[in-house]
Write an enzyme that holds these catalytic residues in place. Structure first.
Site, short mmCIF file in Angstrom:
data_model
loop_
_atom_site.label_atom_id
_atom_site.label_comp_id
_atom_site.label_asym_id
_atom_site.label_seq_id
_atom_site.Cartn_x
_atom_site.Cartn_y
_atom_site.Cartn_z
N GLY A 1 0.60 -1.31 -0.08
CA GLY A 1 -0.13 -0.04 0.12
C GLY A 1 0.93 1.31 0.03
N CYS B 1 -7.44 6.88 -2.17
CA CYS B 1 -8.31 7.71 -2.06
C CYS B 1 -9.28 8.26 -3.19
CB CYS B 1 -7.53 9.17 -1.58
SG CYS B 1 -6.78 8.70 0.21
N GLY C 1 -1.26 -2.54 6.87
CA GLY C 1 -2.64 -1.65 6.55
C GLY C 1 -3.69 -2.08 7.56
N ARG D 1 -11.63 -2.07 0.19
CA ARG D 1 -10.33 -2.03 0.83
C ARG D 1 -9.33 -1.96 -0.32
NH1 ARG D 1 -6.01 -5.35 1.57
NH2 ARG D 1 -4.92 -5.35 3.59
N GLY E 1 -15.68 1.97 8.39
CA GLY E 1 -14.49 1.98 9.17
C GLY E 1 -13.46 0.81 9.02
N TYR F 1 10.52 -3.08 11.06
CA TYR F 1 9.91 -1.61 11.35
C TYR F 1 8.50 -1.80 10.86
CZ TYR F 1 14.50 0.37 11.24
OH TYR F 1 15.94 0.45 11.49
N ALA F 2 7.70 -0.90 11.39
CA ALA F 2 6.20 -0.98 10.82
C ALA F 2 5.82 0.42 10.69
CB ALA F 2 5.52 -1.56 11.97
N GLY G 1 2.26 2.88 8.76
CA GLY G 1 0.82 2.90 8.13
C GLY G 1 -0.20 2.71 8.92
#
Length: 494
Positions: free
Chosen positions: A48, A80, A144, A166, A275, A315-316, A318
């Site tokens: 993403g 978006c 995500g 999604r 949501g 690492y993370a 988003g």
């Protein structure tokens, strides 16, 4: 690419020989040979906004071997933009693809589409999928979010005719179904639901926008701004239903009816925009810590936590990560593309040896509903109350141009102050919303006082603004409210 990856069976044998049951060999090697400053293999889980941006920036800054594992069918696209394709303002979904697959191939980034990671082994530093095993020196988790479907039904799967958005593929399937639809129920009245409702109205489909909350965009806007959006939607033919819980019949695919308490609502299709929830199952199974907000816990360098320590090689970023709120100081989620992109820069810099950190966030955002723009930044009145923060507000209505200039539009501004310092802002109007929110975002970050805003100099030209910017009346209204509060306190004290 791919020469360093073996089949799952072969790699598993090698891993078992090398590591033993608990990875003791790996620990011994790490102790004797500290981790190389420049890792050669980077594996990114998630294709993403964050994951693909990490990959491209690492490539610009290094010669590392980069692999992206994406459950998606498309590369680097704008999620978006989906509502604007549905509304036919954008020609087709292909226009939303920012970088095609061959871009990544030319730049030696191995993107594995339709390949879902099934497990992470932190001891052995490998990621497993259904198709193979991927060793890594550095790992990025950018999984995500998943759509939240608050459906009351005993069925375990979504019925035929029910959609989520999604991915780009979801958008393509929904757009195809719209070709024979006349009535669509959109469940969830956040920004995505509103933008989709407007899109359907533009193409001649009757939309029903349904919210469990009494207000639209209830998590991001106060009721006095939310009502402006509702009135606008109803004026363009969208039926808005709030405070309602939806129940699905088991044979929805046949009857095409929803139950809203005492009302039956016919619907050809249903779209869930109610949501999302962070997709953290993979991280959780690997022993990575999840915070109270539901997102992955990270430090300022966006390194994850396993046990009591943050891992320098994982690492993370988003929507799956929790961040620190600028106003409350507490952990929360940020589901903005701008945040994901910002995190990607930080992760890529840290992986390539250019140290960067993520500070607390105010989360400025903006959305469009036909001719109406709306957005905000910082805290809302509801959030302030839930955190025990006393705020004073100022509200004003103005115009976007001089009163005599053609095309002027309404502009509504609400400001929130804590101890005389700006902590929140919400706006709605026909134009000029983004620019004002950006400026107010900086003002919040710089701890701008009510006096600073009162003394603010603004520019003027009849086609662009009123002589007195609508911001000033909102500031003055807040000052009056502060004085009124002080007067009440004095009267109560004596």
């Amino acid at each position: 690419m791919g020469s360093r990856f073996a089949t799952q069976g072969a790699v598993d044998v090698d891993i078992q020989k090398a590591t033993g049951a608990k990875g003791k060999f790996q620990e011994a090697v790490s102790a004797q040979n500290p981790e190389k400053e420049n890792p050669s293999r980077v594996v990114i889980i998630g294709g993403g906004a964050c994951g693909m941006a990490v990959a491209t920036k690492i490539r610009r800054q290094s010669d590392f071997e980069i692999t992206v594992l994406s459950r998606d069918s498309h590369t680097a696209y704008s999620h978006c933009g989906i509502p604007f394709v549905l509304g036919r303002e954008i020609e087709n979904f292909e226009k939303l693809i920012v970088k095609p697959l061959d871009f990544f191939q030319k730049n030696r980034i191995d993107v594995r589409l339709n390949e879902c990671a099934s497990s992470i082994d932190l001891d052995s530093k490998i990621v497993r999928t259904g198709k193979g095993v991927y060793p890594f020196d550095k790992l990025v988790i950018a999984t995500g979010s998943l759509p939240f479907v608050p459906r009351i039904s005993s069925a375990n799967i979504l019925p035929y005719g029910v959609f989520t958005l999604r991915s780009l593929k979801d958008g393509i399937l929904f757009e195809r179904a719209l070709e024979t639809a006349n009535r669509v129920c959109i469940i969830g009245a956040g920004t995505l639901g509103i933008e989709c409702a407007v899109a359907l109205a533009k193409r001649g489909v009757k939309p029903f926008l349904i919210s469990r909350s009494k207000n639209l965009v209830s998590k991001q806007l106060d009721p006095d701004i939310s009502v402006i959006i509702r009135e606008h939607l109803e004026n363009i033919g969208i039926e808005v239903i709030t405070g309602a819980t939806v129940t699905f019949p088991e044979n929805f695919w046949k009857e095409k009816i929803l139950f809203l308490e005492d009302r039956k609502l016919p619907a050809d299709l249903v779209l869930f925009t109610s949501g999302v929830r962070p997709e953290t199952f993979l991280a959780m199974d690997a022993g990575i810590k999840i915070g109270k907000s539901g997102g992955i816990i990270v430090n300022e360098m966006l390194q994850v936590k396993a046990g009591k320590e943050f891992l320098p090689y994982v690492y993370a970023g988003g929507e799956c990560v929790e961040v620190t709120d600028l106003i409350t100081g507490e952990a929360r989620l940020s589901q903005l593309g701008t945040t994901a992109r910002h995190m990607a820069d930080i992760i890529a810099n840290n992986i390539t040896g250019k140290r960067a950190v993520l500070g607390p966030l105010a989360d400025p955002w903006v959305a469009v509903a036909g001719d109406l723009q709306f957005g905000g930044v910082g805290i809302t009145s509801k959030e302030a109350e839930s955190h025990g923060i006393k705020v004073v507000t100022g509200f004003s209505r103005g115009r976007t141009r001089a009163f005599y200039y053609p095309g002027r539009k309404d502009l509504y501004i609400k400001l929130l102050f804590k101890d005389g310092v700006l902590v929140g802002a919400q706006l709605a109007g026909g134009e000029g919303i983004k620019e004002r929110i950006d400026a107010l975002s900086l003002a919040i970050r710089k701890k701008t006082t009510i006096r600073d805003l009162l003394d603010l100099e603004t520019c003027y030209a009849p086609p662009l603004s009123m002589l007195v910017d609508p911001l000033k009346p909102a500031v003055k209204a807040a000052i009056r409210n502060i004085k009124e509060e002080e007067k009440k306190k004095k009267m109560a004290a004596g």
